[in-house]
Scaffold this motif. Structure first.
Motif, PDB file in Angstrom:
ATOM      1  N   UNK A  90       3.091   5.220   7.528  1.00 46.54           N
ATOM      2  CA  UNK A  90       2.242   6.310   8.005  1.00 46.54           C
ATOM      3  C   UNK A  90       2.790   6.803   9.339  1.00 46.54           C
ATOM      4  N   UNK A  93       0.615   6.905  12.637  1.00 47.86           N
ATOM      5  CA  UNK A  93       0.047   5.691  13.210  1.00 47.86           C
ATOM      6  C   UNK A  93       1.153   4.918  13.924  1.00 47.86           C
ATOM      7  N   UNK A  97      -0.563  -0.384  13.829  1.00 47.65           N
ATOM      8  CA  UNK A  97      -1.618   0.181  12.987  1.00 47.65           C
ATOM      9  C   UNK A  97      -1.160   0.264  11.534  1.00 47.65           C
ATOM     10  N   UNK A 101      -2.980  -1.751   8.505  1.00 52.89           N
ATOM     11  CA  UNK A 101      -3.776  -0.787   7.732  1.00 52.89           C
ATOM     12  C   UNK A 101      -4.556  -1.472   6.600  1.00 52.89           C
ATOM     13  N   UNK A 102      -3.897  -2.399   5.916  1.00 51.29           N
ATOM     14  CA  UNK A 102      -4.563  -3.099   4.812  1.00 51.29           C
ATOM     15  C   UNK A 102      -5.779  -3.859   5.295  1.00 51.29           C
ATOM     16  N   UNK A 104      -7.507  -3.033   8.029  1.00 48.95           N
ATOM     17  CA  UNK A 104      -8.479  -2.012   8.405  1.00 48.95           C
ATOM     18  C   UNK A 104      -9.276  -1.601   7.168  1.00 48.95           C
ATOM     19  N   UNK A 149       3.770  -4.736   6.660  1.00 52.02           N
ATOM     20  CA  UNK A 149       2.551  -4.046   6.241  1.00 52.02           C
ATOM     21  C   UNK A 149       2.090  -4.566   4.875  1.00 52.02           C
TER      22      UNK A 149
ATOM     23  N   UNK B 295       2.547   8.030   0.474  1.00 51.00           N
ATOM     24  CA  UNK B 295       1.662   7.514   1.518  1.00 51.00           C
ATOM     25  C   UNK B 295       0.258   7.328   0.977  1.00 51.00           C
ATOM     26  N   UNK B 302      -2.777  -0.698  -0.546  1.00 47.53           N
ATOM     27  CA  UNK B 302      -3.185  -1.633   0.504  1.00 47.53           C
ATOM     28  C   UNK B 302      -4.696  -1.825   0.518  1.00 47.53           C
ATOM     29  N   UNK B 303      -5.370  -1.222  -0.460  1.00 50.78           N
ATOM     30  CA  UNK B 303      -6.792  -1.497  -0.621  1.00 50.78           C
ATOM     31  C   UNK B 303      -7.720  -0.498   0.039  1.00 50.78           C
ATOM     32  N   UNK B 304      -7.176   0.648   0.479  1.00 47.95           N
ATOM     33  CA  UNK B 304      -8.021   1.613   1.172  1.00 47.95           C
ATOM     34  C   UNK B 304      -8.945   2.319   0.186  1.00 47.95           C
ATOM     35  N   UNK B 308     -11.312   6.202   3.264  1.00 48.26           N
ATOM     36  CA  UNK B 308     -10.312   5.735   4.235  1.00 48.26           C
ATOM     37  C   UNK B 308      -8.986   6.487   4.039  1.00 48.26           C
ATOM     38  N   UNK B 312      -7.838   8.529   7.238  1.00 47.14           N
ATOM     39  CA  UNK B 312      -6.750   7.924   8.004  1.00 47.14           C
ATOM     40  C   UNK B 312      -5.383   8.496   7.658  1.00 47.14           C
ATOM     41  N   UNK B 313      -5.221   9.000   6.451  1.00 45.17           N
ATOM     42  CA  UNK B 313      -3.884   9.424   6.039  1.00 45.17           C
ATOM     43  C   UNK B 313      -3.809  10.933   5.790  1.00 45.17           C
TER      44      UNK B 313
END
Lengths: 363, 400
Positions: A90, A93, A97, A101-102, A104, A149, B295, B302-304, B308, B312-313
């Motif tokens: 990302x 970030x 961060x 991220x995972x 978060x 990450x 992304x 990553x589980x978002x 999120x 965030x992205x």
């Protein structure tokens, strides 16, 4: 962190446009191993990866991770983490961060995230780089951020989609060792997708070679190289001299092949019957200049066409009839200058492999 | 510059530069400067100057009347029997700059019939002539005092902030409400456009994307007014929406029932959102389109959660597009006049742009209209700057 096994049972994937990327495939990947899937582009290896990570579900068959059925479960709820070919960090970030991220996404508090991110950055030798932006890092460092990450979510299986292909040669070789070291340290199952045989052979515990949506051979790297199971594997992994012929007999367990360059002997693991159309494969480094010594069979008279010095060894290209053969000779100090004109080249029975005619890898 | 000359030659370069200068100076700088200048010039229409002009006008009128009577007397005295040549130029040269319509009865157009005004005695004539002389002196004296700096009689112009400070409380309220309304339209537009833009930017199938884009663009091939009127057709009391409710059995139009959708904020907002939706969709679409879709997948892997992923992205990446879209939508809706005028029909709270129109063309006070325009302009520029600060984007990002 510890790895889990991955099992594919009768898995097929047909895309909506009708293209079948993977045909009825079975694959067992052991917990904690470094497993590579090697194949040319378009062979279906990325499709397998996406099926394991959960971005797509197979049209037929089952995917299981750690013995648990995974069909219908999204990528965010699988114990896998994927490292993308272009890394997909990302950019807006900071490094830490990115790494966190995972966590978060799992609702971990900021202080705990930062702490864990720093630990992971230490693991991938990026201590103190947490507050930079990914764009401020070098290619190899970015690579390691992507690994950190992915590891942050403590996956049981780490999936890597040709992550080294964008790096230059030196860095790539360095990162191979690093990835392998990280894998040993963490014990996570690594599934590594690549079209680069060097990467697959150096890092992997086991390798699967794929072609046209099918797995051609699975085994330790040494087996893949030394005992290829199909003409495709033989020619895709490493270089080969290939001659077509017909099986005409058997001698001391070796198959005898009638070829345009005479009768040649090689290892035959399948017990081919006489009259079968077959191919004989010999690695260039197994070929040698006979000079009247060694095995009297497997001799070919050929004319030296070109000689390329590659430092530690010499590539010799010879022509026999309409066939071109390659020899990799050790540079014994003369750079192979003594090899000119007509030479007798040969190889041992045990260094050649005979297989029924099949599809070869394209150059 | 030399680059241009090398590519296009002197002639074309001169043409380009000339056109650009003409554009910037003639179409942007000069009108804006004039507008701002007018905004700061206060026209006093009721003070001493106006009184003076009125007095001069009154004197001219009296003088004119006397002269008419004298002329009529001459005509009958001559006894020629012919009507006096009626087309002789008026003896009053109307020195006042105002044509003062109504005050000056059209001279000479009525042929004075002999005898009607005649019969002035010699004494009366002398008295009248003396009075005319007196009037001339007075006129000259007053005209000397007159301030003709404004170019318009009876109007005193001076640089001041009065055009702004005399804005009534009602107008200030309309001004503030208009900005709030425009903000509402912008926010609603964003809420509608973001999902559309995201869907379009992440669409896998080219055909579907083309279809969506064509669907979005086609309404914009139609004139804005027609689009607004088509909404009137829908929202009318006898309109399509009420008809639909009628068909569903919710209301009975035969019994005179029906919702009055028009002339409400909701209707004006709806029409405006429809009118400006594209100005929000495309900037956002363009930025999301440049986002590496890996992304999004990485975040998902990553589980978002969906929330999120967007907060965030996607949204951080789309910020410049959102800023541009918001600025365009806000500017357009804050300055829109057709939608509130046609859909609002005077029943719905005014928009400031309507007020500006009326200052210009109904109150005939261009200077105050200019002041109101400048106020709106300043508010919009302030919005842009605040917007850029909030989204942390620079001019450069916006230009991209």
């Amino acid at each position: 962190m510890h790895g889990q096994d991955v099992a594919l049972k009768g898995v097929s994937m047909t895309y909506p446009n009708g293209f079948t990327a993977v045909h009825d495939t079975d694959l067992d990947i052991h917990a904690g191993e470094f497993f590579s899937i090697l194949g040319p582009s378009g062979c279906g290896k990325t499709t397998i990866l996406r099926m394991i990570s959960g971005f797509i579900d197979p049209t037929r068959g089952r995917v299981a991770i750690g013995g648990q059925e995974m069909n219908g479960i999204g990528p965010n709820r699988r114990p896998t983490a994927l490292i993308f070919q272009n890394l997909a960090l990302f950019p807006l970030m900071t490094v830490w961060e990115n790494v966190a991220f995972g966590l978060e996404a799992r609702g971990v508090g900021k202080a705990a995230r930062r702490k864990r991110a720093d630990e992971l950055l230490e693991l991938v030798a990026l201590t103190g780089q947490g507050d930079k932006k990914p764009t401020e890092l070098s290619g190899g460092q970015r690579q390691r951020v992507a690994v950190a990450r992915a590891l942050a979510v403590e996956p049981a299986v780490l999936l890597l989609d040709e992550p080294l292909s964008a790096l230059d040669l030196k860095l790539r070789q360095h990162m191979r060792a690093e990835l392998k070291a990280i894998q040993c340290k963490t014990g996570v199952t690594f599934i590594y997708i690549t079209h680069d045989q060097g990467e697959a052979l150096t890092m992997s515990d086991r390798v699967a070679v794929m072609n046209l949506g099918r797995i051609e051979q699975v085994g330790p790297a040494a087996d893949i190289y030394n005992a290829p199971a199909t003409p495709f594997v033989a020619t895709f992994v490493g270089e080969q001299n290939v001659l077509r012929g017909r099986v005409v007999g058997r001698e001391n367990g070796y198959a005898c092949l009638e070829t345009p360059l005479g009768r040649l002997f090689g290892v035959d693991n399948r017990g081919l019957s006489d009259g079968t159309d077959a191919m004989i494969f010999v690695r260039p480094e197994r070929m040698r200049i006979a000079n009247g010594t060694g095995d009297p069979a497997n001799r070919i008279e050929a004319e030296v066409e070109r000689r390329d010095l590659e430092g530690p060894f010499v590539n010799l290209f010879v022509r026999a009839g309409s066939h071109s053969l390659a020899l990799h000779l050790t540079n014994s100090g003369t750079a192979g200058q003594e090899f000119t004109g007509i030479q007798t080249v040969g190889f041992d029975h045990g260094d050649a492999v005979v297989m029924p005619t099949g599809e070869l890898a394209r150059e | 510059m030399s680059e241009l000359v090398r590519t296009y030659g002197r002639g074309l370069t001169a043409l380009f530069v000339g056109l650009i200068v003409a554009w910037i100076v003639g179409l942007i700088l000069v009108p804006q400067i004039r507008m701002i200048e007018r905004a700061f010039i206060y026209e006093d229409r009721g003070g001493e100057t106006a009184m003076l002009a009125l007095e001069i006008d009154r004197l001219y009128t009296e003088k004119f009347k006397l002269e008419q009577r004298l002329k009529a007397g001459e005509g009958s005295g001559g006894g020629s029997g012919l009507p006096s040549p009626s087309l002789t130029p008026s003896p009053t040269p109307a020195p006042s700059l105002t044509p003062s319509p109504g005050l000056t009865p059209s001279p000479g157009l009525t042929p004075s019939p002999g005898g009607a005004g005649g019969g002035l005695s010699a004494a009366e004539r002398v008295g009248a002539e003396a009075r005319i002389g007196e009037l001339n002196a007075q006129i000259a004296e007053l005209e000397a005092q007159e301030d003709t700096s404004s170019g318009e009689a009876g109007m005193k112009e001076s640089y001041s902030l009065d055009n702004f400070t005399t804005m009534s409380a009602v107008h200030v309220e309309i001004f503030v409400m208009t900005l709030l309304y425009a903000l509402c339209v912008t926010v609603l537009c964003f809420l509608i456009c973001y999902p559309v833009a995201y869907a379009a930017a992440t669409m896998q199938s080219e055909e579907k994307l083309t279809l969506l884009m064509v669907g979005l663009v086609i309404p914009y091939a139609i004139n804005e007014l027609l689009r607004i009127f088509s909404w009137v057709m829908i929202l009318e009391k006898q309109g399509i929406l009420n008809w639909l409710f009628d068909a569903l059995g919710i209301i009975s139009m035969d019994a005179g029932e029906g919702f009055r959708f028009v002339a409400s904020n909701g209707a004006v907002f709806t029409v405006m959102i429809y009118a400006y939706v594209l100005f929000m969709v495309f900037p956002i679409y363009n930025t999301i389109d440049t986002l590496d879709k890996n992304q999004i997948e990485a975040a998902r892997d990553l589980g978002a959660s969906v929330w999120k992923i967007h907060t965030r992205v996607v949204i951080p990446h789309a910020k410049p597009g959102i800023a541009v879209g918001s600025i365009m939508t806000f500017m357009l809706s804050a300055g829109s006049i057709a939608a509130p005028e046609i859909v609002g029909r005077g029943l719905h709270p005014d928009w400031f742009s309507q007020l500006i129109y009326r200052r210009f063309f109904e109150a005939d006070s261009w200077n105050q209209g200019s002041a109101y325009s400048v106020a709106l302009l300043v508010a919009c520029v302030a919005f842009i700057l605040v917007n850029m600060a909030i989204f942390k984007v620079g001019i450069r990002d916006i230009a991209k």
